[in-house]
Design a protein around this motif. Structure first.
Motif, PDB file in Angstrom:
ATOM      1  N   PHE A 155       0.857  -1.181   0.000  1.00 26.40           N
ATOM      2  CA  PHE A 155       0.000   0.000   0.000  1.00 26.40           C
ATOM      3  C   PHE A 155       0.897   1.236   0.000  1.00 26.40           C
ATOM      4  O   PHE A 155       1.925   1.240   0.689  1.00 26.40           O
ATOM      5  N   PRO A 156       0.534   2.275  -0.771  1.00 22.44           N
ATOM      6  CA  PRO A 156      -0.601   2.353  -1.693  1.00 22.44           C
ATOM      7  C   PRO A 156      -0.339   1.538  -2.958  1.00 22.44           C
ATOM      8  O   PRO A 156       0.624   0.770  -3.011  1.00 22.44           O
ATOM      9  N   GLU A 157      -1.188   1.729  -3.959  1.00 20.89           N
ATOM     10  CA  GLU A 157      -1.047   0.961  -5.202  1.00 20.89           C
ATOM     11  C   GLU A 157       0.332   1.182  -5.809  1.00 20.89           C
ATOM     12  O   GLU A 157       0.758   2.320  -6.023  1.00 20.89           O
ATOM     13  N   GLY A 158       1.041   0.078  -6.062  1.00 18.00           N
ATOM     14  CA  GLY A 158       2.390   0.160  -6.613  1.00 18.00           C
ATOM     15  C   GLY A 158       2.391   0.167  -8.133  1.00 18.00           C
ATOM     16  O   GLY A 158       1.369  -0.055  -8.777  1.00 18.00           O
ATOM     17  N   THR A 159       3.565   0.425  -8.684  1.00 16.92           N
ATOM     18  CA  THR A 159       3.744   0.453 -10.135  1.00 16.92           C
ATOM     19  C   THR A 159       4.835  -0.533 -10.526  1.00 16.92           C
ATOM     20  O   THR A 159       5.913  -0.539  -9.933  1.00 16.92           O
ATOM     21  N   ILE A 160       4.541  -1.375 -11.529  1.00 15.35           N
ATOM     22  CA  ILE A 160       5.523  -2.336 -12.031  1.00 15.35           C
ATOM     23  C   ILE A 160       6.048  -1.843 -13.377  1.00 15.35           C
ATOM     24  O   ILE A 160       5.274  -1.442 -14.239  1.00 15.35           O
ATOM     25  N   TYR A 161       7.363  -1.854 -13.514  1.00 14.88           N
ATOM     26  CA  TYR A 161       7.951  -1.550 -14.820  1.00 14.88           C
ATOM     27  C   TYR A 161       9.081  -2.529 -15.103  1.00 14.88           C
ATOM     28  O   TYR A 161       9.579  -3.219 -14.209  1.00 14.88           O
ATOM     29  N   TYR A 187      -2.890  -3.915  -1.711  1.00 15.75           N
ATOM     30  CA  TYR A 187      -2.987  -4.179  -3.145  1.00 15.75           C
ATOM     31  C   TYR A 187      -2.114  -5.366  -3.552  1.00 15.75           C
ATOM     32  O   TYR A 187      -1.021  -5.590  -3.002  1.00 15.75           O
ATOM     33  N   ASN A 188      -2.595  -6.101  -4.555  1.00 14.59           N
ATOM     34  CA  ASN A 188      -1.815  -7.086  -5.294  1.00 14.59           C
ATOM     35  C   ASN A 188      -1.720  -6.583  -6.734  1.00 14.59           C
ATOM     36  O   ASN A 188      -2.748  -6.289  -7.356  1.00 14.59           O
ATOM     37  N   VAL A 189      -0.499  -6.469  -7.243  1.00 17.11           N
ATOM     38  CA  VAL A 189      -0.317  -5.892  -8.576  1.00 17.11           C
ATOM     39  C   VAL A 189       0.362  -6.912  -9.492  1.00 17.11           C
ATOM     40  O   VAL A 189       1.235  -7.682  -9.065  1.00 17.11           O
ATOM     41  N   THR A 190      -0.054  -6.906 -10.784  1.00 19.63           N
ATOM     42  CA  THR A 190       0.475  -7.843 -11.765  1.00 19.63           C
ATOM     43  C   THR A 190       0.693  -7.120 -13.087  1.00 19.63           C
ATOM     44  O   THR A 190      -0.162  -6.344 -13.518  1.00 19.63           O
ATOM     45  N   SER A 191       1.825  -7.394 -13.705  1.00 16.90           N
ATOM     46  CA  SER A 191       2.111  -6.850 -15.030  1.00 16.90           C
ATOM     47  C   SER A 191       2.529  -7.987 -15.946  1.00 16.90           C
ATOM     48  O   SER A 191       3.275  -8.890 -15.543  1.00 16.90           O
ATOM     49  N   THR A 192       2.027  -7.953 -17.193  1.00 16.00           N
ATOM     50  CA  THR A 192       2.332  -8.998 -18.179  1.00 16.00           C
ATOM     51  C   THR A 192       3.035  -8.373 -19.369  1.00 16.00           C
ATOM     52  O   THR A 192       2.602  -7.342 -19.893  1.00 16.00           O
ATOM     53  N   LEU A 193       4.114  -9.035 -19.801  1.00 16.93           N
ATOM     54  CA  LEU A 193       4.922  -8.539 -20.911  1.00 16.93           C
ATOM     55  C   LEU A 193       4.992  -9.599 -22.001  1.00 16.93           C
ATOM     56  O   LEU A 193       5.416 -10.736 -21.751  1.00 16.93           O
ATOM     57  N   ALA A 194       4.555  -9.261 -23.204  1.00 15.38           N
ATOM     58  CA  ALA A 194       4.705 -10.138 -24.365  1.00 15.38           C
ATOM     59  C   ALA A 194       5.982  -9.728 -25.087  1.00 15.38           C
ATOM     60  O   ALA A 194       6.111  -8.589 -25.544  1.00 15.38           O
ATOM     61  N   ALA A 195       6.942 -10.655 -25.153  1.00 12.89           N
ATOM     62  CA  ALA A 195       8.253 -10.270 -25.674  1.00 12.89           C
ATOM     63  C   ALA A 195       8.962 -11.451 -26.304  1.00 12.89           C
ATOM     64  O   ALA A 195       8.681 -12.612 -26.010  1.00 12.89           O
ATOM     65  N   ASN A 196       9.897 -11.115 -27.184  1.00  8.97           N
ATOM     66  CA  ASN A 196      10.804 -12.083 -27.792  1.00  8.97           C
ATOM     67  C   ASN A 196      12.187 -11.801 -27.228  1.00  8.97           C
ATOM     68  O   ASN A 196      12.881 -10.888 -27.681  1.00  8.97           O
ATOM     69  N   LEU A 203      16.307  -9.900 -18.301  1.00  9.92           N
ATOM     70  CA  LEU A 203      15.008  -9.265 -18.123  1.00  9.92           C
ATOM     71  C   LEU A 203      14.766  -9.022 -16.637  1.00  9.92           C
ATOM     72  O   LEU A 203      14.964  -9.913 -15.814  1.00  9.92           O
ATOM     73  N   THR A 204      14.343  -7.809 -16.293  1.00  7.67           N
ATOM     74  CA  THR A 204      14.112  -7.426 -14.896  1.00  7.67           C
ATOM     75  C   THR A 204      12.747  -6.773 -14.757  1.00  7.67           C
ATOM     76  O   THR A 204      12.368  -5.928 -15.575  1.00  7.67           O
ATOM     77  N   CYS A 205      12.008  -7.190 -13.724  1.00  5.09           N
ATOM     78  CA  CYS A 205      10.766  -6.487 -13.384  1.00  5.09           C
ATOM     79  C   CYS A 205      10.946  -5.835 -12.017  1.00  5.09           C
ATOM     80  O   CYS A 205      11.572  -6.402 -11.115  1.00  5.09           O
ATOM     81  N   ILE A 206      10.413  -4.635 -11.859  1.00  3.38           N
ATOM     82  CA  ILE A 206      10.584  -3.834 -10.651  1.00  3.38           C
ATOM     83  C   ILE A 206       9.219  -3.354 -10.180  1.00  3.38           C
ATOM     84  O   ILE A 206       8.431  -2.832 -10.966  1.00  3.38           O
ATOM     85  N   VAL A 207       8.932  -3.524  -8.872  1.00  3.75           N
ATOM     86  CA  VAL A 207       7.715  -2.958  -8.280  1.00  3.75           C
ATOM     87  C   VAL A 207       8.135  -1.776  -7.412  1.00  3.75           C
ATOM     88  O   VAL A 207       9.034  -1.884  -6.575  1.00  3.75           O
ATOM     89  N   GLU A 208       7.498  -0.645  -7.656  1.00  7.87           N
ATOM     90  CA  GLU A 208       7.869   0.597  -6.985  1.00  7.87           C
ATOM     91  C   GLU A 208       6.779   1.034  -6.010  1.00  7.87           C
ATOM     92  O   GLU A 208       5.607   1.111  -6.364  1.00  7.87           O
ATOM     93  N   ASN A 209       7.191   1.321  -4.763  1.00  6.90           N
ATOM     94  CA  ASN A 209       6.305   1.926  -3.772  1.00  6.90           C
ATOM     95  C   ASN A 209       6.788   3.364  -3.578  1.00  6.90           C
ATOM     96  O   ASN A 209       7.756   3.622  -2.870  1.00  6.90           O
ATOM     97  N   LYS A 210       6.124   4.287  -4.251  1.00 14.66           N
ATOM     98  CA  LYS A 210       6.593   5.671  -4.257  1.00 14.66           C
ATOM     99  C   LYS A 210       6.531   6.308  -2.874  1.00 14.66           C
ATOM    100  O   LYS A 210       7.383   7.129  -2.535  1.00 14.66           O
TER     101      LYS A 210
END
Length: 274
Positions: A155-161, A187-196, A203-210
């Motif tokens: 909490f609060p809503e995070g951002t995945i990049y 919150y539970n957050v999910t991000s999906t990436l379609a990639a080759n 490859l790195t995924c990051i969740v940010e709590n501002k």
């Protein structure tokens, strides 16, 4: 009979506060959900606890109070029962300790205190919670597929990049999915990436709590080679192990036969001499 009198006293005190108050606004305080936080409110010096009027409230909701030398919780809102503590006598401060924080505690609090002069402090409380370390799921089909990054309980809503070889992606992932857990307010957050992704890429995924200024990451090295290499190694190892066992058994049998032949010759030689 005590509650109406206490409420009348509170109403009178608030009326005086509105007429003679000197207001102070503090910077927001950040508290962690499930833990305790101190809401600061310095008393006017010198302080005489036996003559002090102190109220912590949210609009007309009373959080805690200290009147004429003792804590007064007869009209404290039930939401704050057994969750507050004042330190007027111990530390000569009007600050409030609020424990067992939840999302509902995110409010602007008023600290009214004084005798005879009245002073008002505003304290803005923001709550936050860290996310779990993100989980990066690899697609079953390589190298083209859908990579999923999930983090929970924040909490609060995070951002995945996403980063590819430590650089921002040149294309956008699918819209992020954020689900609010009504029972916890997190919150539970999910991000999906379609990639080759090529075999030599990272490859790195990051969740940010501002709010907490915290970034949590998960990295996948050479994702397109992660699904099968171990299978190619296991079979040769099994074959080699079996061959080794067979060799050891054969050597053991040969040595046992040699020992038996030597023993028989020795016994025959002794009988001949006798």
């Amino acid at each position: 009979m005590k509650k109406p009198r206490a409420r009348n006293l509170l109403s009178a005190f608030c009326l005086l506060a509105s007429l003679f108050t000197v207001a102070c606004v503090n910077s927001p305080i950040i508290g962690i959900i499930g833990e305790a936080v101190m809401l600061p409110c310095p008393c006017m010096s010198p302080i005489n606890p036996d003559q002090l009027y102190l109220y912590w409230q949210i609009q007309e909701t009373v959080v805690d109070a200290f009147i004429n030398g003792e804590a007064s919780r007869s009209y404290q809102d039930r939401m704050y029962h057994n969750r507050t503590k004042l330190f007027v006598r111990e530390n000569s401060t009007c600050s409030l300790l609020l424990s067992q924080l939840s999302v509902k505690d995110e409010e602007t609090y008023e600290c009214l205190h004084g005798s005879p002069d009245i002073k008002k402090n505003y304290v803005s409380l923001l709550v936050a919670a860290n996310y779990t370390s993100p989980v990066l799921q690899v697609p079953s089909e390589q190298p083209r597929g859908r990579y999923t990054c999930t983090a929970t309980g924040g909490f609060p809503e995070g951002t995945i990049y996403w980063l590819l070889d430590n650089q921002p992606l040149l294309w956008d992932p699918e819209p992020q999915q954020s689900v609010l857990d009504e029972s916890t307010g997190r919150y539970n957050v999910t991000s999906t990436l379609a990639a080759n992704i090529s075999q030599d890429s990272t490859l790195t995924c990051i969740v940010e709590n501002k709010r907490l200024h915290v970034n949590l990451s998960q990295t996948l090295n050479s994702p397109s080679t992660q699904d099968t290499p171990q299978n190619h190694i296991v079979i040769p190892l099994v074959v080699v192990s079996c061959c080794g066992v067979i060799v050891v058994v054969c050597l053991g049998i040969a040595m046992m036969r040699r020992y038996l032949r030597t023993s028989r010759r020795t016994i025959h030689h002794n009988n001949t001499v006798v």
